[in-house]
Design a protein around this motif. Structure first.
Motif, mmCIF file in Angstrom:
data_model
loop_
_atom_site.group_PDB
_atom_site.id
_atom_site.type_symbol
_atom_site.label_atom_id
_atom_site.label_comp_id
_atom_site.label_asym_id
_atom_site.label_seq_id
_atom_site.Cartn_x
_atom_site.Cartn_y
_atom_site.Cartn_z
ATOM 1 N N TYR A 31 37.329 44.245 21.760
ATOM 2 C CA TYR A 31 36.027 44.747 22.187
ATOM 3 C C TYR A 31 35.940 45.021 23.698
ATOM 4 O O TYR A 31 34.867 45.353 24.199
ATOM 5 N N GLY A 32 37.048 44.842 24.395
ATOM 6 C CA GLY A 32 37.041 45.117 25.828
ATOM 7 C C GLY A 32 36.160 44.153 26.601
ATOM 8 O O GLY A 32 35.477 44.532 27.550
ATOM 9 N N LEU A 33 36.146 42.909 26.179
ATOM 10 C CA LEU A 33 35.338 41.891 26.859
ATOM 11 C C LEU A 33 36.257 40.844 27.456
ATOM 12 O O LEU A 33 37.472 40.848 27.241
ATOM 13 N N LYS A 34 35.666 39.895 28.206
ATOM 14 C CA LYS A 34 36.433 38.741 28.676
ATOM 15 C C LYS A 34 36.295 37.630 27.637
ATOM 16 O O LYS A 34 35.312 37.564 26.903
ATOM 17 N N GLU A 35 37.282 36.731 27.617
ATOM 18 C CA GLU A 35 37.252 35.638 26.649
ATOM 19 C C GLU A 35 36.005 34.774 26.754
ATOM 20 O O GLU A 35 35.529 34.235 25.762
ATOM 21 N N ASP A 36 35.490 34.628 27.984
ATOM 22 C CA ASP A 36 34.323 33.761 28.157
ATOM 23 C C ASP A 36 33.026 34.445 27.729
ATOM 24 O O ASP A 36 31.942 33.908 27.924
ATOM 25 N N GLN A 37 33.159 35.630 27.127
ATOM 26 C CA GLN A 37 31.985 36.310 26.572
ATOM 27 C C GLN A 37 31.925 36.183 25.049
ATOM 28 O O GLN A 37 31.097 36.824 24.406
ATOM 29 N N ARG A 57 35.784 43.217 7.672
ATOM 30 C CA ARG A 57 37.163 42.731 7.868
ATOM 31 C C ARG A 57 37.743 42.015 6.641
ATOM 32 O O ARG A 57 38.796 41.377 6.727
ATOM 33 N N SER A 58 37.042 42.102 5.526
ATOM 34 C CA SER A 58 37.565 41.597 4.232
ATOM 35 C C SER A 58 37.957 40.127 4.264
ATOM 36 O O SER A 58 38.896 39.719 3.601
ATOM 37 N N LEU A 59 37.248 39.305 5.045
ATOM 38 C CA LEU A 59 37.649 37.903 5.135
ATOM 39 C C LEU A 59 36.496 36.924 4.905
ATOM 40 O O LEU A 59 36.415 35.882 5.560
ATOM 41 N N ALA A 60 35.635 37.233 3.943
ATOM 42 C CA ALA A 60 34.537 36.307 3.617
ATOM 43 C C ALA A 60 35.087 34.920 3.262
ATOM 44 O O ALA A 60 34.464 33.907 3.553
ATOM 45 N N GLY A 61 36.270 34.903 2.652
ATOM 46 C CA GLY A 61 36.881 33.641 2.217
ATOM 47 C C GLY A 61 37.335 32.745 3.344
ATOM 48 O O GLY A 61 37.641 31.569 3.122
ATOM 49 N N LEU A 62 37.402 33.286 4.575
ATOM 50 C CA LEU A 62 37.852 32.451 5.701
ATOM 51 C C LEU A 62 36.703 31.846 6.490
ATOM 52 O O LEU A 62 36.906 30.887 7.224
ATOM 53 N N ARG A 63 35.509 32.401 6.373
ATOM 54 C CA ARG A 63 34.350 31.936 7.123
ATOM 55 C C ARG A 63 34.564 32.087 8.634
ATOM 56 O O ARG A 63 34.863 31.109 9.329
ATOM 57 N N ILE A 64 34.401 33.285 9.132
ATOM 58 C CA ILE A 64 34.500 33.512 10.572
ATOM 59 C C ILE A 64 33.342 34.395 11.027
ATOM 60 O O ILE A 64 33.138 35.484 10.499
ATOM 61 N N GLY A 65 32.582 33.907 11.989
ATOM 62 C CA GLY A 65 31.562 34.711 12.637
ATOM 63 C C GLY A 65 31.745 34.579 14.137
ATOM 64 O O GLY A 65 32.442 33.679 14.603
ATOM 65 N N PHE A 66 31.144 35.498 14.913
ATOM 66 C CA PHE A 66 31.283 35.382 16.357
ATOM 67 C C PHE A 66 30.080 35.981 17.063
ATOM 68 O O PHE A 66 29.363 36.815 16.514
ATOM 69 N N ALA A 67 29.860 35.495 18.290
ATOM 70 C CA ALA A 67 28.773 35.997 19.119
ATOM 71 C C ALA A 67 29.370 36.503 20.415
ATOM 72 O O ALA A 67 30.340 35.940 20.933
ATOM 73 N N MET A 68 28.783 37.589 20.934
ATOM 74 C CA MET A 68 29.241 38.147 22.202
ATOM 75 C C MET A 68 28.054 38.234 23.142
ATOM 76 O O MET A 68 26.959 38.650 22.724
#
Lengths: 353, 353
Positions: free
Chosen positions: A72-78, A211-222
């Motif tokens: 996403y062209g961001l920094k890791e701390d975002q 991303r076809s990964l409902a089974g992994l449980r991953i969400g994120f905030a930016m």
């Protein structure tokens, strides 16, 4: 009388959506992706270093935040990651919605916002949608304890153009504004481009749909590093290790393959547009969905009847009993083959009405 | 001035323990298992059906609760699973500790109990340990909002015999009593045998220590079906899908292999008993640990100095700066080879004091 029962928290238990099992069924009820995850995910699973499982996972999930930052062209701390976007949003409510003023979210929207607000005792207001299911940005001007809305909205699929999202931000500089972009990859541009100008903007996405990964449980905030730091502080203050090793490693692989991701999203969008034409011909009306589902109402046939008739044929769509929604069905976009089976059955069912 | 900052929840950020990386290091600082997970786990990973990842996981994690029920001779409705025992205990605090009366847990114990009590605004009392680091059951008689203690206790490793656990239960029929058995497999009998007689008993265990799966984040609680139902109601009320598919499938495989599990536990216990002899010879004193770690104090050498000297040699043990604990080290039991390297360095360090 068992006295210890007096101290048990009483809640209205939520019944999770059906997860039917079987070979020949068509599952269009929970907005999952009909295509498998990226080839890199499959490869990483086959080559997984199982010895690594004996150790605690990296609490910062750096391999995943690095991959997301790069993409996403961001920094890791975002970037903040959590166990599904439900986990991320619940954490964000706890972290940012601590004002005496009510927060605001649409009356018709993702049903868990209300649940979390009540759990954390956050006052809230829920402006109604317009007749055409759109959100009126003017309802979200100022004097709030915070704002959250999905874009596209659920279960309508209606996308709010970016200038309207910005209108809401411009009129809410004193509280955190969260845009829940669970379905954004199937729609127009993300609010990510506004991050530079609005430090109080938090954009939330998920690996469960595009991303076809409902089974992994991953969400994120930016968002701004100060927002992300606050989220991490709250998270670390009571549970350091939540995202497991497979999610970190496989999630990172899913993000790296931009070409596969774009190809699958394009396929689903094409199937959705094709579905709109077929559904209109079958007599359905619907708001113009920009998500991976369509929220349809039939001119004659009742929603519950269609739902049951489809279920008998092993086709699962989503029916909400909630007043206001109970004459509609939410249909997830599957493969063209799955959609054809749906159209065939719908044609038969509707003829019989 | 950014007004939106006023609504951010302020917490004391916890700094998670070191997870150093490198080839030649000896990691004895986080109570992980030095042996890999069961062969069935490795096989299940290689044969994983990656297409399943696109769908939401079973919210009830039935494949895992079934395997646990079978292993422990319980019914499925007596088992609740969560994302690590931290998740399970936090959920249990929220579900069961809703009295006006304070809950009780030991002054020296797992540090997160206090954190969760404060997060959920639960009043609490913390009776001191006896001089010899044991818990006095009399301190836990009646009139409480609930009780939780680890058995064996952390970071002491001291095991409370079952008749004393029962004494606490007998004197607390009006509130829920939780026994946190994270380390029980390395110690004496579990409180599981008391479940039939005490409906208010909740026994909590984890896959992170004895089952070599810290990287998957799996914890579970066992108790009366009414307790388990209450836990599930609270969980489903705000987040339905938390345990991901790899954890469910690989966790179940780990449980099925009783022979491998027993062999590894036996090895670690043997290494622990061997370590006790060596550490005593080196001038360390320690409570008689029944866990996979030993909490040691040296008669002459200061703990922080030893900690730093070991770290220089790439050997990581755990040092707590907390007053009362800051002259001791918690050493996780590794393989015999890892322990020999530790003893060698300790011998050198202590000679130099």
């Amino acid at each position: 009388m068992r006295l210890w029962e007096n101290t048990i928290r009483r809640v209205t238990p939520y019944v999770p959506g059906e997860q039917p099992k079987g070979e020949n069924l068509v599952k269009l009820n929970t907005n999952e992706n009909p295509y498998p995850p990226a080839p890199g995910v499959i490869k990483a699973l086959k080559e997984f270093n199982t010895d690594g499982l004996r150790k605690y996972p990296d609490p910062a999930a750096s391999v995943l935040t690095e991959a997301l930052a790069e993409y996403y062209g961001l920094k890791e701390d975002q970037i903040f990651v959590g166990v599904g976007s439900d986990d991320v949003i619940a954490m964000a409510f706890m972290t940012f919605f601590n004002s005496q003023k009510p927060i605001r979210f649409p009356e018709v929207t993702y049903s868990f916002y209300k649940v979390w607000a009540e759990l954390f005792k956050i006052p809230y207001e829920t402006p109604a949608l317009r007749e055409d299911f759109t959100i009126d940005p003017a309802d979200y001007h100022g004097n709030t304890g915070g704002i959250i809305f999905p874009n596209p909205n659920a279960p309508t699929g209606v996308y709010m153009p970016l200038d309207q999202v910005e209108e809401i931000l411009r009129n809410n500089q004193d509280a955190v504004v969260m845009v829940d972009e669970a379905y954004i990859d199937f729609a127009g541009p993300s609010a990510l481009s506004l991050l530079d100008r609005y430090e109080n903007l938090l954009v939330i996405q998920t690996f469960s749909k595009s991303r076809s990964l409902a089974g992994l449980r991953i969400g994120f905030a930016m968002g701004h590093p100060d927002l992300i730091r606050a989220l991490n502080d709250v998270k670390y203050s009571y549970n350091s290790y939540t995202m497991n090793l497979p999610s970190q490693i496989l999630g990172a692989e899913a993000v790296k393959d931009r070409a596969y991701f774009e190809k699958r999203v394009k396929q689903i969008v094409a199937s959705r547009e094709r579905a709109k034409k077929r559904l209109a011909k079958l007599g359905f009306t619907f708001p113009d969905s920009q998500a991976n589902f369509i929220f349809v109402t039939h001119r004659k046939a009742g929603a519950e009847g269609i739902f049951q008739a489809l279920k008998e044929k092993q086709i699962y769509v989503r029916y909400f009993k909630t007043p206001g929604l109970n004459n509609s069905l939410r249909i997830t976009i599957g493969t063209d083959e799955e959609m054809d089976r749906l159209f065939e059955e719908l044609e038969r069912i509707i003829k019989e009405v």
